[in-house]
Design a protein around this motif. Structure first.
Motif, short mmCIF file in Angstrom:
data_model
loop_
_atom_site.label_atom_id
_atom_site.label_comp_id
_atom_site.label_asym_id
_atom_site.label_seq_id
_atom_site.Cartn_x
_atom_site.Cartn_y
_atom_site.Cartn_z
N THR A 4 -0.11 -5.75 2.90
CA THR A 4 1.22 -5.95 3.47
C THR A 4 1.66 -7.40 3.29
N GLY A 5 0.77 -8.33 3.60
CA GLY A 5 1.11 -9.74 3.44
C GLY A 5 1.30 -10.14 1.99
N ALA A 26 -2.64 -14.20 1.19
CA ALA A 26 -3.11 -12.91 1.69
C ALA A 26 -4.43 -12.52 1.04
N SER A 27 -4.54 -12.75 -0.26
CA SER A 27 -5.77 -12.42 -0.98
C SER A 27 -6.93 -13.29 -0.52
N ALA A 28 -6.65 -14.57 -0.31
CA ALA A 28 -7.70 -15.49 0.15
C ALA A 28 -8.17 -15.08 1.56
N ALA A 29 -7.24 -14.70 2.41
CA ALA A 29 -7.61 -14.26 3.77
C ALA A 29 -8.46 -13.00 3.72
N LEU A 30 -8.11 -12.07 2.84
CA LEU A 30 -8.91 -10.85 2.68
C LEU A 30 -10.33 -11.21 2.24
N GLN A 31 -10.44 -12.09 1.27
CA GLN A 31 -11.76 -12.47 0.78
C GLN A 31 -12.61 -13.11 1.88
N CYS A 82 0.84 -1.20 0.00
CA CYS A 82 0.00 0.00 0.00
C CYS A 82 0.87 1.25 0.00
N ALA A 83 0.66 2.12 -0.96
CA ALA A 83 1.46 3.35 -1.06
C ALA A 83 1.32 4.21 0.19
N PHE A 84 0.15 4.18 0.83
CA PHE A 84 -0.09 5.03 2.00
C PHE A 84 0.60 4.46 3.24
N ILE A 85 0.55 3.16 3.41
CA ILE A 85 1.26 2.53 4.52
C ILE A 85 2.77 2.72 4.33
N ASN A 86 3.24 2.56 3.10
CA ASN A 86 4.66 2.77 2.81
C ASN A 86 5.09 4.20 3.14
N ALA A 87 4.27 5.16 2.73
CA ALA A 87 4.60 6.57 2.99
C ALA A 87 4.60 6.87 4.48
N ALA A 88 3.61 6.32 5.20
CA ALA A 88 3.55 6.54 6.65
C ALA A 88 4.79 5.97 7.34
N ALA A 89 5.27 4.83 6.85
CA ALA A 89 6.47 4.23 7.44
C ALA A 89 7.71 5.08 7.20
N GLU A 90 7.74 5.79 6.07
CA GLU A 90 8.90 6.62 5.75
C GLU A 90 8.85 7.98 6.43
N PHE A 91 7.67 8.38 6.87
CA PHE A 91 7.51 9.69 7.51
C PHE A 91 6.87 9.50 8.88
#
Length: 198
Positions: free
Chosen positions: A170-171, A180-185, A111-120
């Motif tokens: 993330t997974g 990860a996709s199966a768990a989300l579903q 996720c671009a937003f999770i990645n950005a939050a981790a960097e800032f």
């Protein structure tokens, strides 16, 4: 009479400001925001240093534009899915399918937003403010759909849905994308069934 079959070069090549943002979007997502320097952005955008600074002034402003563009794109995609669906339940299931497709996409890096939050990590940084605003919007939009399907606790269900999505993103990047996709579903299906079973 000859009919022109090619678009003029000026119409095919994006302007410098757009080109810089498109380049930044690919590099920031693919390699990380902090690891990409201004010289690389300039070189890969095929612009001069003067042009870069004329349009953005600094890398920080470009970073804010990048994460803002990510939010606007995500919002447009979400709204397009909702508008195309025949029901709120159909929209929720289509959103899950879109997330699964994103996880399977070549070059997926979470996720671009999770990645950005981790960097800032500074909660007062403008990037973090955009990330928080994006997540607030996303949760609210999910809650609206869950309200429409009759979920008894749409706000809580939206939080669960978003958490499942975060975990899958993330997974899917750091581990097994299929699992990860199966768990989300499965998680999303439980949230949706809690509403439609009433």
């Amino acid at each position: 009479m000859t009919i022109a079959t090619e678009t003029p070069t000026s119409a095919r090549v994006p302007g410098a400001k757009v080109r810089i943002l498109e380049t930044a979007t690919a590099l920031f997502y693919g390699d990380g925001i902090r690891t990409v320097g201004v010289d690389r952005l300039i070189g890969e955008s095929v612009v001069t240093k003067a042009t870069f600074y004329k349009h953005y002034g600094s890398k920080d402003r470009l970073i804010v534009d990048y994460i803002t563009l990510k939010h606007e794109t995500a919002r447009q995609q979400f709204e397009s899915i909702v508008e195309s669906a025949d029901s709120a339940e159909g929209a929720l299931r289509a959103i899950v399918a879109a997330i699964v497709a994103e996880i399977a996409r070549p070059g997926f890096r979470g996720c671009a937003f999770i990645n950005a939050a981790a960097e800032f990590p500074d909660p007062n940084h403008p990037v973090r403010a955009i990330v928080v605003s994006h997540r607030d919007w996303y949760t609210s939009a999910l809650a609206d759909l869950l309200t429409a399907v009759g979920h008894p606790m749409p706000g809580d269900a939206a939080d669960e849905f978003l958490l499942a999505r975060d975990g899958a993103m993330t997974g899917g990047y750091g581990g097994d994308p299929i699992a990860a996709s199966a768990a989300l579903q499965r998680a999303a299906d439980r949230v949706i069934r809690a509403a439609v079973a009433r």
